[in-house]
Design a protein around this motif. Sequence first.
Motif, mmCIF file in Angstrom:
data_model
loop_
_atom_site.group_PDB
_atom_site.id
_atom_site.type_symbol
_atom_site.label_atom_id
_atom_site.label_comp_id
_atom_site.label_asym_id
_atom_site.label_seq_id
_atom_site.Cartn_x
_atom_site.Cartn_y
_atom_site.Cartn_z
ATOM 1 N N THR A 282 0.877 -1.301 0.178
ATOM 2 C CA THR A 282 0.073 -0.050 -0.134
ATOM 3 C C THR A 282 0.815 1.295 0.029
ATOM 4 O OG1 THR A 282 -0.290 0.050 2.281
ATOM 5 C CG2 THR A 282 -1.941 -1.026 1.230
ATOM 6 N N GLY A 283 0.363 2.428 -0.666
ATOM 7 C CA GLY A 283 1.075 3.592 -0.762
ATOM 8 C C GLY A 283 0.928 4.227 -1.753
ATOM 9 N N SER A 284 0.744 5.733 -1.855
ATOM 10 C CA SER A 284 0.203 6.586 -2.662
ATOM 11 C C SER A 284 1.189 6.697 -3.971
ATOM 12 C CB SER A 284 -0.144 8.168 -2.195
ATOM 13 O OG SER A 284 -0.986 8.033 -0.958
ATOM 14 N N CYS A 285 2.176 6.565 -3.578
ATOM 15 C CA CYS A 285 3.403 6.579 -4.801
ATOM 16 C C CYS A 285 4.663 5.994 -4.522
ATOM 17 C CB CYS A 285 3.815 8.165 -4.917
ATOM 18 S SG CYS A 285 2.601 9.427 -5.130
ATOM 19 N N ALA A 286 5.052 5.471 -5.325
ATOM 20 C CA ALA A 286 6.490 4.474 -5.327
ATOM 21 C C ALA A 286 7.574 4.769 -6.474
ATOM 22 C CB ALA A 286 6.092 2.975 -5.456
ATOM 23 N N ILE A 287 8.511 4.948 -6.193
ATOM 24 C CA ILE A 287 9.657 5.560 -6.968
ATOM 25 C C ILE A 287 10.991 4.739 -6.615
ATOM 26 C CG2 ILE A 287 8.631 7.838 -7.715
ATOM 27 C CD1 ILE A 287 10.428 8.986 -5.869
ATOM 28 N N TRP A 288 11.718 4.447 -7.625
ATOM 29 C CA TRP A 288 13.135 4.042 -7.468
ATOM 30 C C TRP A 288 14.016 5.315 -6.925
ATOM 31 C CZ3 TRP A 288 13.887 -0.856 -7.045
ATOM 32 C CH2 TRP A 288 13.021 -1.911 -7.754
ATOM 33 N N THR A 289 14.874 4.940 -5.820
ATOM 34 C CA THR A 289 15.867 5.922 -5.414
ATOM 35 C C THR A 289 17.318 5.454 -5.295
ATOM 36 O OG1 THR A 289 15.746 5.168 -3.049
ATOM 37 C CG2 THR A 289 14.318 6.945 -3.717
ATOM 38 N N GLY A 290 17.347 4.142 -5.807
ATOM 39 C CA GLY A 290 18.843 3.553 -6.165
ATOM 40 C C GLY A 290 18.761 2.085 -6.773
ATOM 41 N N ARG A 291 19.896 1.594 -6.833
ATOM 42 C CA ARG A 291 19.902 0.298 -7.811
ATOM 43 C C ARG A 291 18.945 -0.720 -6.994
ATOM 44 N NH1 ARG A 291 23.962 -2.348 -11.109
ATOM 45 N NH2 ARG A 291 23.638 -4.518 -11.008
ATOM 46 N N ASN A 292 19.008 -0.789 -5.822
ATOM 47 C CA ASN A 292 18.159 -1.979 -4.893
ATOM 48 C C ASN A 292 17.076 -1.409 -3.946
ATOM 49 O OD1 ASN A 292 20.071 -1.114 -3.216
ATOM 50 N ND2 ASN A 292 21.163 -2.868 -2.970
#
Length: 688
Positions: A282-292
């Motif tokens: 669950t979450g309003s937004c999800a984005i990558w911040t690094g390789r893993n």
Amino acid sequence: MCAQFHPTDDLVVSACLDQTVRVWDISGLRRKNAAGAQQTIPDPMSSQRMGSQNDFFNVTDVVVKFVLEGHTRGVNWATFHPTMPLILSCGDDRQVKIWRMNDSRAWEVDTCRGHYNNVNSALFHPKREFILSDSEDKTIRVWDTTRRTLLQTFRRDQDRFWCLNAHPELNLFAAGHDNGLIVFKLERERPAAAIHQNTLLYVKDAQIRLHDFASTNDAPMIPIRTAPAGQYLPPPRAMSFNPAEKAVLLTSDAEGGSYELYSLPRQFSGQVSDAGQARRGTGSCAIWTGRNRFAVLDKAAQQVLIKDLSNQTTKTIKLQMAVEAIFNAPGSQILLATATSVVLFDVQTRQAVAEINAATVKYVAWSTDMSSVALLSKHSIILASKQLEQLCQVHETIRIKSAAWDESGVLVYTTLNHIKFALPKGDSGIIRTIDNPVYVVRVQGGNVHCLDRGGTVNVIKIDPTEYRFKLALQNRNYEEVVSIIRNSNLVGQSIIAYLQKNGYPEIALHFVRDDTARFELALECGNMDIALETAKAIDKPAYWEKFSQEALRRGHIHMVELAYQRTKAYDKLSFLYSITGNTEKLAKMQKISIMRNDLQARLQDSLFLGDVEDRVRVLHEAGQHSLAYLTAKTHGLESEAESIRAAAGIQEADIVNSAPAETPVLLRPSIAIIRSPELDWPQLHVSK
């Protein structure tokens, strides 16, 4: 209560308060009104059988093909399916019924129950397997056509709904209620997409697809989760791609906000692969911040969760502000969007790095080198540096849909009906119009790669000459400016006005062919040669006067002389020759004044030349005998003075001796400091 034509066949469906739905065959009307058709003679026996129906049409042009019975109260609405042999009806029994028909019969397929009051209107979704219905219970309901289950309910507090209709082309619906109408759409039409280098990943038909810009190959990669039976699953809203791990994050509004983590095949063969078990949360937004690792916004708790590839939380960051969404940023940073600002936040140090005022940012577009960012709101765009230093702001009156950066550093964005550009220093303009909204994913040269609302990748041709020309001007890249001028057909009043407004009249001269406009531009930028050329072409006194003033201000003596000659400004010519020491031409002006019999000009020229004899003659001819006598006497011209006295009848006894006590100094013309009748005044040339 209602009657509707079939979209293709000669059929009409009607709904009536007698609790029936009837299908009418109107092929007889078509035959009757066809070109060259013969008029038929009414049959009295047929008239008795058909009753009032035949009285209206005179012959049996319309016949009842089917009578559908199943409603227990009056039927308010009936309509055909756009493509399938289905009929939809609704009535005061609070039911929505689906009927199927063929050439010989029609029968009830199923009933949708759930309304608490009379159902007034219903329709088939033109593109999806949905049914929409509205009712006096103040609701609009969406049903699954295949499963006959309720998917969604939209409520209004005070108003009952009475009618419903679909847009013939767009995914829009209109519903009329007690106090007006509402126009709405059922779901987002913007496909979730992410771009990496020369490829585009996007979602279409419950699949993640890969599009190659170079080869234009487009193929599905993996399937994504679909809605369980009897449930509605909204499409993904956003996508974030991790090229290092070949992983994709999909964010949707399902279950109040959720994300799904998919692993893509390392080697793509062009065939659909098994996606395996997607990790969800669950979450309003999800984005990558690094390789893993990736960041998830928990909007309810106002915290950002940092998770690893196994979907396990490794760090929790409590936010000190009301964050509406998060977006990607360079390195370990993310953008936090609040209702009034955007904050650049460092995940590792848990500190805010920078902040910029921006209301309700919906999308973010970074340039290729991540040096600039565009913050897109509903009606405005803010261009900023990677440290959120504002470069400019662009306002629009209609909704902004998408944006992408050109390789030269220009933002290309779309509205509902235009493709536009915005320069980092604030200039913006229209590139071209579009028929339907599109979502830009990449801009390369004269091609705009975009997704339409159907999830199809399209390439729109544009002409980038205008914004590249303006960008070259702003960057003072004059070599490119000259190249564009020589190799393009960039013309128009807007470009000319832009160049004038921004202080580039000398460049605007290259685009203007009208003599009047060229004259004004030449004067503005100080190009006196072109100004002289256009003044000769126009050849009007007002333009010569304006030209002479500017030429005199700049010290172009020969041009001033020519302008005075064209306007026959003899007094100005005389003064010009006097201050430049050109006595030869001043003497010619004196002869011209004699030929013109202009005593005033003769007097002026004689003063400039110091010609006392001619000055005495002018005064004598003008009847100023006393002045003529005094002038001749003062300058020692005794014979001329005596002849003037005798001619004027002045007695010597009447002359009062007014000789000064001191020796008088005679009036002499001034001598030019620099005698340069053919040379322009020296000027200092300064480059811009």
